[in-house]
Motif scaffolding. Structure first.
Motif, short mmCIF file in Angstrom:
data_model
loop_
_atom_site.label_atom_id
_atom_site.label_comp_id
_atom_site.label_asym_id
_atom_site.label_seq_id
_atom_site.Cartn_x
_atom_site.Cartn_y
_atom_site.Cartn_z
N GLY A 98 94.69 89.99 -81.21
CA GLY A 98 95.27 91.30 -81.52
C GLY A 98 96.44 91.23 -82.47
O GLY A 98 96.76 92.21 -83.16
N TYR A 99 97.09 90.06 -82.54
CA TYR A 99 98.21 89.91 -83.48
C TYR A 99 97.73 89.84 -84.93
O TYR A 99 98.55 89.89 -85.86
CB TYR A 99 99.03 88.66 -83.14
CG TYR A 99 99.83 88.79 -81.86
CD1 TYR A 99 100.62 89.90 -81.62
CD2 TYR A 99 99.79 87.78 -80.90
CE1 TYR A 99 101.36 90.02 -80.44
CE2 TYR A 99 100.52 87.89 -79.72
CZ TYR A 99 101.30 89.01 -79.51
OH TYR A 99 102.02 89.12 -78.34
N LEU A 101 95.76 92.14 -86.09
CA LEU A 101 95.64 93.55 -86.49
C LEU A 101 96.87 93.96 -87.28
O LEU A 101 97.88 93.25 -87.33
CB LEU A 101 95.49 94.44 -85.26
CG LEU A 101 94.28 94.15 -84.35
CD1 LEU A 101 94.37 95.01 -83.09
CD2 LEU A 101 92.98 94.43 -85.10
N THR A 102 96.80 95.12 -87.92
CA THR A 102 97.97 95.65 -88.63
C THR A 102 99.14 95.72 -87.66
O THR A 102 99.07 96.41 -86.63
CB THR A 102 97.68 97.05 -89.20
OG1 THR A 102 96.53 96.97 -90.05
CG2 THR A 102 98.87 97.56 -89.99
N THR A 104 101.77 97.17 -86.37
CA THR A 104 102.67 98.28 -86.07
C THR A 104 103.41 97.97 -84.77
O THR A 104 102.97 97.14 -83.97
CB THR A 104 101.91 99.59 -85.92
OG1 THR A 104 101.03 99.49 -84.79
CG2 THR A 104 101.08 99.89 -87.17
N SER A 106 103.76 99.77 -82.03
CA SER A 106 102.97 100.09 -80.83
C SER A 106 101.85 99.08 -80.61
O SER A 106 101.57 98.70 -79.47
CB SER A 106 102.39 101.51 -80.94
OG SER A 106 101.59 101.63 -82.10
N THR A 107 101.23 98.61 -81.70
CA THR A 107 100.13 97.64 -81.57
C THR A 107 100.65 96.31 -81.04
O THR A 107 100.08 95.74 -80.10
CB THR A 107 99.43 97.43 -82.92
OG1 THR A 107 98.87 98.66 -83.36
CG2 THR A 107 98.34 96.39 -82.81
N ALA A 110 101.68 96.63 -77.38
CA ALA A 110 100.51 96.73 -76.50
C ALA A 110 99.83 95.38 -76.33
O ALA A 110 99.45 94.99 -75.21
CB ALA A 110 99.53 97.76 -77.04
N VAL A 111 99.66 94.65 -77.43
CA VAL A 111 99.04 93.32 -77.35
C VAL A 111 99.89 92.39 -76.50
O VAL A 111 99.38 91.64 -75.66
CB VAL A 111 98.82 92.74 -78.76
CG1 VAL A 111 98.39 91.27 -78.68
CG2 VAL A 111 97.78 93.55 -79.53
#
Length: 404
Positions: A98-99, A101-102, A104, A106-107, A110-111
């Motif tokens: 998940g790291y 991913l873009t 952001t 919040s991302t 959450a990850v």
């Protein structure tokens, strides 16, 4: 407390048990040795400010205090703990992607929250497997666990050189690959069945045995340990960022982290020769004073022109402020807690350490934002509070060691 008998198949030692456990310890500490020193650098490189970094680091700490005992209980009750370990490592590997991913705010948050649920139990479950081998077959725990420390050191040093040759973008890649190695090693984990005794973080054992541990000495001591440990939160969260801000290279940052671990290992090796006859409360007082000295000196190293050598000298205090705290806690539990309540005692200490570390990490972001390296000075009163609690513990200490 009598332990359940072992079935005949559990009396048979798995082939190459020590080697397989050494691979597990070594591989699981590769990712940890990258995450602690370099993950904050990656967050900063992605544009997060100090308060956001503090939240991303602290929120998982609050969560794992609750989730880790539940998952270790699940492992204790499963048909085989190794199966739970492999499932958790595989989940951690997938979530760490998940790291990529873009990134952001919040991302990443959450990850990090999801990842800590399945990542943190790796070490206590591996410990549980190793200790079953110690109890059943007479295996040497230290000879297996030492490979975790060695690989942690290697990850500190190698991570610094990799980042020096590339950039912080490599951090998620290293973590992902290290978790892949942990999964490969986990597939070789020896099958040991259920433990005869619950793991040190078992929620069930804490629930049943904790009430008998709620005496003044134990509570003051474990609270003091948790708060002294939490005074290191500013170091863990922001020292790499600070070192980079004054121009130290990634490779030097890695070596500084590694030197702290080396000094810690040295204390483990020589503690009994130096402090075997020293009362445990005095050991903890020395550790608390070492923490205070460390936080006083740290902001002065660079302004006084002491340079990199000065930071290496301060990192040597890791042997006092961290290693002596870890040893002192175990010494206290060994002297005052009966064997059947040891797991609950460890779990309560884990809760205090985790909660206070998370709280101080959360406060460290605003401190670094406003004070920079002088934020270390705010760790001094925290360590003093821990010392006061250790002093209160000394006043209520039992008159003789526990028996049985």
């Amino acid at each position: 407390m009598s332990l359940p008998p072992l079935s005949p198949e559990r009396l048979v030692k798995p082939p190459h048990f020590e080697l397989r456990m050494s691979l597990i310890f070594g591989s699981l500490f590769l990712s940890l040795g990258t995450h602690l020193p370099y993950f904050p650098l990656w967050l900063q490189a992605k544009g997060f400010h100090a308060e956001q970094i503090a939240v991303i680091l602290a929120a998982p700490m609050f969560m794992r205090v609750v989730t880790t005992p539940l998952l270790t209980t699940l492992a204790d009750r499963a048909r085989d703990r190794a199966d739970v370990y492999v499932a958790l490592v595989a989940a951690a590997l997938l979530l760490s992607a998940g790291y990529f991913l873009t990134p952001t705010y919040s991302t990443v948050l959450a990850v990090s929250l999801a990842l800590t649920i399945v990542w943190t139990p790796h070490s206590p479950i591996a410990d549980s497997l190793a200790l079953s081998g110690v109890r059943r077959f007479g295996s040497n725990y230290a000879s297996m666990r030492k490979w975790g420390s060695i690989c942690y050191l290697c990850a500190n040093v190698a991570g610094g050189f990799i980042l020096a040759a590339s950039d912080p973008q490599a951090v998620p890649v290293i973590i992902f690959l290290a978790l892949g190695a942990a999964l490969a090693a986990g597939l070789l984990a020896p099958r040991m069945g259920r433990p005869r005794k619950a793991s040190p973080l078992s929620a069930v054992e804490i629930q049943h045995a904790a009430p008998s541990l709620f005496n003044a000495y134990f509570l003051y001591f474990t609270l003091g340990v948790g708060i002294i440990t939490a005074s290191h939160a500013f170091l863990y969260g922001f020292v790499s960022i600070y070192w980079k801000s004054i121009g130290l290279s990634d490779s030097v940052v890695g070596l500084l982290w590694a030197w702290g671990v080396v000094s810690e290992v040295c204390m483990f090796l020589f503690f009994n020769r130096i402090f075997a006859s020293v009362p445990v409360v005095r050991v903890m007082v020395i550790a608390g004073i070492g923490s205070i000295v460390r936080w006083i000196i740290f902001p002065l190293v660079w302004p006084l022109g002491l340079g990199i050598a000065g930071f290496f000298a301060v990192q040597s205090l890791h042997s006092v402020s961290v290693a002596m705290v870890l040893i002192g806690l175990q010494k206290m539990i060994g002297e005052t807690v009966s064997e059947e309540r040891t797991g609950a005692a460890q779990g309560i200490a884990y809760f205090f350490n985790g909660f206070f570390m998370a709280a101080v990490t959360l406060a460290s972001g605003p401190l670094y934002d406003r004070l920079g390296v002088d934020g270390f000075l705010a760790m001094i009163p925290i360590a003093i509070i821990g010392l006061v609690l250790i002093g209160l513990a000394a006043r209520s200490a039992p008159q003789r060691p526990v028996r049985g």
